[in-house]
Scaffold this motif. Structure first.
Motif, mmCIF file in Angstrom:
data_model
loop_
_atom_site.group_PDB
_atom_site.id
_atom_site.type_symbol
_atom_site.label_atom_id
_atom_site.label_comp_id
_atom_site.label_asym_id
_atom_site.label_seq_id
_atom_site.Cartn_x
_atom_site.Cartn_y
_atom_site.Cartn_z
ATOM 1 N N ILE A 168 -1.172 4.398 12.790
ATOM 2 C CA ILE A 168 -1.424 4.011 11.719
ATOM 3 C C ILE A 168 -1.304 2.665 11.426
ATOM 4 O O ILE A 168 -0.492 1.827 11.319
ATOM 5 C CB ILE A 168 -0.465 4.702 10.612
ATOM 6 C CG1 ILE A 168 -0.340 6.135 11.107
ATOM 7 C CG2 ILE A 168 -0.934 4.744 9.114
ATOM 8 C CD1 ILE A 168 0.773 6.950 10.145
ATOM 9 N N PRO A 169 -2.463 1.842 11.432
ATOM 10 C CA PRO A 169 -2.483 0.505 11.341
ATOM 11 C C PRO A 169 -1.915 -0.121 10.317
ATOM 12 O O PRO A 169 -2.298 0.094 9.166
ATOM 13 C CB PRO A 169 -4.121 0.004 11.654
ATOM 14 C CG PRO A 169 -4.806 1.300 12.277
ATOM 15 C CD PRO A 169 -3.816 2.377 11.577
ATOM 16 N N ASP B 140 0.749 -1.249 0.039
ATOM 17 C CA ASP B 140 -0.026 0.094 -0.163
ATOM 18 C C ASP B 140 0.809 1.328 -0.008
ATOM 19 O O ASP B 140 0.407 2.408 -0.402
ATOM 20 C CB ASP B 140 -0.922 -0.006 0.950
ATOM 21 C CG ASP B 140 -2.023 -0.900 1.035
ATOM 22 O OD1 ASP B 140 -2.536 -1.270 -0.081
ATOM 23 O OD2 ASP B 140 -2.549 -1.464 2.145
ATOM 24 N N LYS C 122 3.815 -0.311 4.392
ATOM 25 C CA LYS C 122 2.659 -1.244 4.709
ATOM 26 C C LYS C 122 2.186 -2.097 3.781
ATOM 27 O O LYS C 122 2.170 -1.843 2.411
ATOM 28 C CB LYS C 122 1.334 -0.084 4.773
ATOM 29 C CG LYS C 122 0.122 -0.755 5.039
ATOM 30 C CD LYS C 122 -1.036 -0.146 5.222
ATOM 31 C CE LYS C 122 -2.417 -0.842 5.636
ATOM 32 N NZ LYS C 122 -2.790 -1.802 4.854
ATOM 33 N N LYS D 242 0.193 6.686 -1.120
ATOM 34 C CA LYS D 242 -0.149 5.568 -1.600
ATOM 35 C C LYS D 242 0.605 5.035 -2.568
ATOM 36 O O LYS D 242 0.826 5.703 -3.586
ATOM 37 C CB LYS D 242 -1.635 5.457 -1.716
ATOM 38 C CG LYS D 242 -2.002 4.089 -1.961
ATOM 39 C CD LYS D 242 -3.532 4.010 -2.285
ATOM 40 C CE LYS D 242 -4.305 2.565 -2.939
ATOM 41 N NZ LYS D 242 -5.666 2.847 -3.104
ATOM 42 N N VAL E 161 -6.724 -0.216 2.452
ATOM 43 C CA VAL E 161 -6.606 1.188 2.389
ATOM 44 C C VAL E 161 -7.735 1.589 1.262
ATOM 45 O O VAL E 161 -7.966 1.042 0.060
ATOM 46 C CB VAL E 161 -5.112 1.433 1.408
ATOM 47 C CG1 VAL E 161 -5.139 2.856 1.270
ATOM 48 C CG2 VAL E 161 -4.033 1.088 2.162
ATOM 49 N N GLY F 252 -5.849 5.232 14.714
ATOM 50 C CA GLY F 252 -6.586 4.525 13.574
ATOM 51 C C GLY F 252 -6.660 5.239 12.403
ATOM 52 O O GLY F 252 -7.618 5.004 11.470
ATOM 53 N N ARG F 253 -5.378 5.976 11.882
ATOM 54 C CA ARG F 253 -5.473 6.752 10.597
ATOM 55 C C ARG F 253 -5.204 5.659 9.465
ATOM 56 O O ARG F 253 -4.461 4.855 9.773
ATOM 57 C CB ARG F 253 -4.379 7.654 10.645
ATOM 58 C CG ARG F 253 -4.330 8.420 11.878
ATOM 59 C CD ARG F 253 -3.653 9.999 11.920
ATOM 60 N NE ARG F 253 -2.328 9.773 11.683
ATOM 61 C CZ ARG F 253 -1.351 9.967 12.529
ATOM 62 N NH1 ARG F 253 -1.891 10.022 13.890
ATOM 63 N NH2 ARG F 253 -0.113 9.783 12.255
ATOM 64 N N GLU F 254 -6.309 5.789 8.526
ATOM 65 C CA GLU F 254 -6.335 4.758 7.404
ATOM 66 C C GLU F 254 -5.959 5.447 5.936
ATOM 67 O O GLU F 254 -5.550 4.859 5.188
ATOM 68 C CB GLU F 254 -7.196 4.170 7.437
ATOM 69 C CG GLU F 254 -7.530 3.046 8.571
ATOM 70 C CD GLU F 254 -8.814 2.133 8.448
ATOM 71 O OE1 GLU F 254 -9.436 2.255 7.665
ATOM 72 O OE2 GLU F 254 -9.280 1.605 9.868
ATOM 73 N N GLY G 214 -3.335 -5.044 8.265
ATOM 74 C CA GLY G 214 -4.040 -3.973 8.435
ATOM 75 C C GLY G 214 -5.155 -3.753 7.846
ATOM 76 O O GLY G 214 -5.720 -4.720 6.848
ATOM 77 N N PRO G 215 -5.686 -2.974 7.943
ATOM 78 C CA PRO G 215 -6.849 -2.404 7.246
ATOM 79 C C PRO G 215 -6.841 -2.220 5.814
ATOM 80 O O PRO G 215 -5.587 -1.769 5.469
ATOM 81 C CB PRO G 215 -7.562 -1.191 7.802
ATOM 82 C CG PRO G 215 -6.302 -0.714 8.403
ATOM 83 C CD PRO G 215 -5.515 -1.645 9.037
ATOM 84 N N HIS H 144 -0.008 9.932 4.675
ATOM 85 C CA HIS H 144 -0.052 9.979 6.182
ATOM 86 C C HIS H 144 1.539 10.830 6.567
ATOM 87 O O HIS H 144 2.085 11.341 5.863
ATOM 88 C CB HIS H 144 0.354 8.407 6.429
ATOM 89 C CG HIS H 144 -0.783 7.483 6.628
ATOM 90 N ND1 HIS H 144 -1.905 7.843 7.362
ATOM 91 C CD2 HIS H 144 -0.991 6.347 5.999
ATOM 92 C CE1 HIS H 144 -2.689 6.715 7.056
ATOM 93 N NE2 HIS H 144 -2.163 5.998 6.227
#
Length: 441
Positions: free
Chosen positions: A416-417, A41, A432, A99, A440, A65-67, A437-438, A71
């Motif tokens: 930042i997960p 990501d 990432k 990203k 994007v 929890g910033r997704e 993690g979650p 960033h």
């Protein structure tokens, strides 16, 4: 079809597949790796003037929890300069972490980022803002206080442990303007808040308590551990050390839930559990590996779980509820790494996930919740473009990040997960993985 013939054809098909590359010999040092953008990501690399053995991520006020990209993060690190007088502690603000542009949406990304490129000079690289202070000697280990990130502790190869107030440096990088970005001012000369000279040797073990503000533990290469407590803005360091290891104390961590409990690991192949109310000896001393235990990490989400990494490349998971001196049984034992494990860190967003780094030039992400699925593996092998996995590939291995030279530490960003930061001999990586993690947005 004859069964033996069918097996032979299957083996032949497997041999023709692309293989997963792993470092294993001196010849591999000349191999140039190209990364697959679809696997990330985000992936950014940058470097300091000098190599850094240690880093820490500084907690910020930008939210949990910033997704959503781009960033921003702030790290603190310390150098291993060729000359002792040139060492520094550096606060580094990394902004504009973008990203990764995958092929499938590259055109859309290019169109959407035209205005950004005009502003940023056409570069996709993150923006770095740095503020440094002179440090006395090489920095073996560095940790920021969780409750007050501008307060940092450093282990120097001079044998001293120092406390620093880096609030001015943190303010400087956070309030920098576009005109000042990219400019690196000479390091400031700042007097440490406190210097402890009671250790008899240099060391690497260092940790702040997340439960008790200002509580610190430091361990040295002579096997001694000292604990620190903040009293009216100064630190009271216990004069009598904790002695239970028979060799160098390599790493140390406070309990994530109890103010008086910490664990340590050593080159004597053991892990000790300590209670500060009983200084005379450790509450437990357990042999955990067959070589030096280099690093450990205490799971903050599943408080009974501890991970340890050793000099022989083994990575082991322990349940403290079944941790005893007579019959220590690990929950998991991974031997994927081919050289010493140099760092391990549990994920702050998933109790079953952790990251490790190794002197084999790999960084791995593991998910202990994953179990082997024969049908899923067969389906993956049916796709002709998929690489043939090594025989010793554990199903819990989620991601392997390569291309670094001698990685020393890996840290998850706790806000930042899925984002990780590494330091190595050739600089820093922020990445990432797409499957960690979650998802994007």
């Amino acid at each position: 079809m004859d069964a033996d013939r069918g097996d032979g054809e299957a083996r032949e098909a497997r041999r023709k597949r692309p293989e997963v590359w792993r470092p294993g010999s001196a010849e591999d040092e000349d191999v140039e790796l190209e990364y697959d953008e679809s696997a990330y990501d985000a992936l950014h690399a940058f470097s300091h003037e000098w190599p850094c053995l240690s880093l820490d991520v500084m907690r910020d006020d930008l939210g949990e929890g910033r997704e959503v990209f781009p960033h921003e993060m702030t790290i603190v690190t310390g150098t291993q300069a060729m000359e002792a007088t040139k060492n520094v502690l550096s606060v580094i603000r990394v902004s504009r972490i973008k990203k990764t542009r995958r092929d499938a949406d590259a055109d859309e990304d290019m169109e959407a980022s035209d205005s950004d490129d005009d502003e940023d000079g056409g570069s996709d690289a993150p923006t770095l803002t740095v503020a440094s202070v002179v440090h006395h000697g090489c920095v073996n280990r560095l940790r920021a206080m969780p409750q007050r990130p501008s307060t940092c502790a450093s282990w120097s190869d001079s044998g001293h442990v120092m406390i620093w107030d880096l609030s001015a440096q943190l303010k400087k990088v956070m309030t920098s303007t576009n005109d000042s970005k990219g400019k690196i001012d000479p390091p400031s000369r700042v007097t440490p808040t406190q210097v402890f000279t009671g250790h008899k040797d240099e060391g690497y073990a260092l940790d702040w308590s997340s439960v008790c503000e200002g509580r610190l533990a430091s361990g040295d290469c002579a096997g001694a551990i000292h604990t620190w407590d903040m009293v009216q803005g100064k630190w009271d360091v216990g004069a009598t050390p904790y002695t239970g290891h028979y060799s160098s104390v390599e790493d140390i961590q406070w309990s994530p839930t109890e103010r008086d409990v910490f664990i340590s690991c050593s080159a004597d192949q053991t892990v000790c559990v300590w209670d500060t109310r009983q200084r005379a000896k450790p509450a437990l001393r357990v042999k955990t590996h067959d070589s030096d235990v280099n690093v450990l990490s205490w799971n903050r989400l599943a408080n009974s779980m501890v991970a340890t990494g050793a000099d022989d490349g083994s990575l082991r998971i322990w349940d403290l509820r079944n941790f005893n001196e007579t019959n220590a049984q690990f929950v998991a034992n991974f031997t994927f790494h081919r050289a010493a494990v140099t760092s391990v860190d549990w994920a702050p967003f998933d109790s079953a996930m952790l990251a490790s780094s190794s002197a084999d030039n790999t960084v791995c992400v593991w998910d202990l919740a994953v179990e082997r699925d024969a049908e899923e593996e067969a389906a993956a092998l049916a796709a002709k473009d998929n690489a043939a996995p090594p025989e010793d590939l554990p199903p819990q291995l989620m991601f392997v990040h390569q291309g670094l030279k001698d990685p020393k530490e890996i840290k998850w960003h706790r806000q930042i997960p899925g984002a990780c930061v590494t330091t190595a001999a050739d600089g820093f990586n922020i990445f990432k993985a797409y499957n960690v993690g979650p998802a994007v947005p």
